[in-house]
Design an enzyme around this catalytic site. Structure first.
Site, mmCIF file in Angstrom:
data_model
loop_
_atom_site.group_PDB
_atom_site.id
_atom_site.type_symbol
_atom_site.label_atom_id
_atom_site.label_comp_id
_atom_site.label_asym_id
_atom_site.label_seq_id
_atom_site.Cartn_x
_atom_site.Cartn_y
_atom_site.Cartn_z
ATOM 1 N N SER A 1 7.539 15.747 10.643
ATOM 2 C CA SER A 1 8.435 14.770 11.252
ATOM 3 C C SER A 1 9.372 15.448 12.253
ATOM 4 O O SER A 1 8.906 16.138 13.154
ATOM 5 C CB SER A 1 9.211 14.016 10.156
ATOM 6 O OG SER A 1 9.870 12.897 10.678
ATOM 7 N N ASP B 1 1.328 6.078 12.729
ATOM 8 C CA ASP B 1 2.464 6.725 12.065
ATOM 9 C C ASP B 1 3.483 5.667 11.650
ATOM 10 O O ASP B 1 4.064 4.974 12.493
ATOM 11 C CB ASP B 1 3.097 7.737 13.018
ATOM 12 C CG ASP B 1 4.194 8.554 12.366
ATOM 13 O OD1 ASP B 1 5.174 7.951 11.896
ATOM 14 O OD2 ASP B 1 4.079 9.788 12.337
ATOM 15 N N HIS C 1 3.069 9.013 7.059
ATOM 16 C CA HIS C 1 3.969 9.875 7.824
ATOM 17 C C HIS C 1 4.151 11.171 7.054
ATOM 18 O O HIS C 1 4.658 11.159 5.935
ATOM 19 C CB HIS C 1 5.320 9.193 8.027
ATOM 20 C CG HIS C 1 6.295 9.965 8.865
ATOM 21 N ND1 HIS C 1 6.111 10.169 10.220
ATOM 22 C CD2 HIS C 1 7.450 10.587 8.544
ATOM 23 C CE1 HIS C 1 7.129 10.872 10.702
ATOM 24 N NE2 HIS C 1 7.956 11.144 9.696
#
Length: 435
Positions: free
Chosen positions: A210, A306, A373
């Site tokens: 991330s 995502d 994610h």
């Protein structure tokens, strides 16, 4: 007839004043933090339950806080507390190899959102768990992490709110008591790790997920420069390729957000000088621009759908005033045909943004069609009997093939819902359901 969603946005523009939009913007950034915390909690809870099946006894690794000397040099979290990391010593053939993983957790772009953040583990070591399990790419179990299980492994905690790239020159001196020291945190943690063995590394990987994946791209060449010239050094960015695209209402919420992050936290000093000479600095915070100037080999692990980007870039709440996307944003199984078409266009934007990167001979990628994610630090998605696969290869196998030059790895999945191995997140109702 005019689109009712657009009619609603037009009405808002006509009726809302500047103060209203400012309140909405603040609410947007605070909502982003809330979603980040939700995702962090979900992944931690899911990984904990999955570990009971795949790895009933993952190693718990202690938190190490940086020394007072590092703090005196200015390396502190948003609240002024010491940054930290978790270190698991390597063994056997991996004793001289290192894998570093940068924790993710979004960003803060206003004094209000950074002040809220500093009261969490994403802004203060006071709230960090003193022990964390090492799983996925950090696991020491060869059945779950066949390539890196016996390497020295480090999880670097994230507590600055700007992908380890903020600088103190932008700090306010008006009593807000916020410290923008991401770049200094990076420097001091690297210094400490170099002193305990990283300086003599033979093989190394810098990874992150991330906003930690974005930090991996920002610091990839820096990492290479710190290590011996004869060391094999590569970077793996997981779910860190944030797209510069318009949302469903035609606005660029992510552009404005990134501009605020860069301006607030003095990020410009950490960005590529050639890039910022050619365009507005916040554009250089987007991975598509960063990788153009990155010389060190990079591997991108990324879901085409995502979940964080769909919720915050493609369909932020303000772009959906009638909540037509509410169920779809949280659960891809609830998306109707029209919404799936929009998601497929989002996937096409990702693949287009990656066209130049695909021409790099030393690069690699694993782009699956999952609604998720971050996939490298969870056993269930990194390497397990039920992990997502492309051409019958898990993410771990694909990264290993690329890192050790066994084959060219450019794995791009077919479009949703073609891959039955996907692990799709569901934020409403039963979690972890598969297609």
């Amino acid at each position: 007839m005019a689109n009712p969603r657009l009619r609603g946005l037009t009405w808002l523009r006509q009726k809302w004043g500047r103060k209203d939009w400012a309140i909405a913007a603040t609410g947007f950034t605070l909502l982003m933090l809330a979603i980040i915390v939700t995702l962090e909690t979900w992944t931690q809870e899911t990984e904990s339950s999955v570990n009971q099946y795949f790895n009933p006894d993952p190693p718990l690794v202690d938190l190490t806080l940086l020394s007072n000397n590092a703090m005196e040099k200015g390396a502190v979290c948003l609240d002024g507390s010491p940054p930290g990391y978790h270190f698991l010593k390597g063994f056997g053939s991996g004793a001289n190899n290192w894998l570093l993983h940068l924790e993710g957790g979004g960003w803060c772009d206003t004094v209000a959102s950074c002040s809220m953040r500093k009261r969490t583990a994403l802004g203060s070591s006071k709230y960090m768990n003193r022990q964390v399990p090492f799983s996925g790419i950090l696991s020491n179990d060869p059945s779950q992490n066949p390539e890196f299980f016996n390497w020295n492994k480090v999880k670097i905690r994230y507590c600055d709110g700007a992908s380890f790239s903020g600088n103190p020159e932008s700090e306010f001196k008006n009593g807000t008591e916020l410290f923008f020291r991401g770049q200094l945190i990076w420097k001091e943690i690297m210094g400490e790790l170099l002193s305990i063995g990283l300086a003599h590394v033979s093989q190394a990987v810098l990874s992150g997920c991330s906003s930690g994946g974005l930090a991996t791209l920002i610091h990839c060449d820096d990492f290479r420069e710190l290590l011996p010239k004869d060391a094999i050094v590569k970077c793996v960015a997981d779910a860190g390729f944030f797209l510069d695209v318009k949302d469903i209402s035609g606005n660029s919420a992510i552009q404005s957000f990134y501009r605020n992050v860069v301006d607030l936290q003095g990020v410009v000093q950490s960005l590529n000088k050639d890039c910022i000479s050619r365009m507005e600095p916040s554009q250089c915070f987007f991975p598509q621009e960063i990788i153009k100037n990155t010389k060190t080999p990079v591997f991108l692990v990324h879901p085409a759908y995502d979940i964080w980007q769909i919720q915050n870039i493609l369909v932020p709440g303000v772009s959906d005033p009638h909540h037509e996307w509410l169920k779809c944003r949280l659960n891809i199984y609830n998306c109707n045909r029209r919404q799936i078409k929009v998601l497929q266009e989002f996937r096409s934007s990702l693949l287009k943004a990656l066209e130049e990167f695909r021409q790099k001979k030393n690069g690699g990628m694993f782009i699956n069609s999952c609604f998720v994610h971050c996939q490298t630090w969870m056993t269930s998605t990194w390497h397990s009997p039920g992990s997502p696969r492309i051409n019958n290869k898990t993410i771990a196998e694909s990264v290993g093939d690329w890192y050790f030059n066994r084959r060219v790895v450019t794995e791009i999945d077919c479009a949703y819902p073609c891959n039955p191995t996907c692990f799709n997140m569901i934020l409403v109702g039963p979690m972890g359901q598969r297609t």
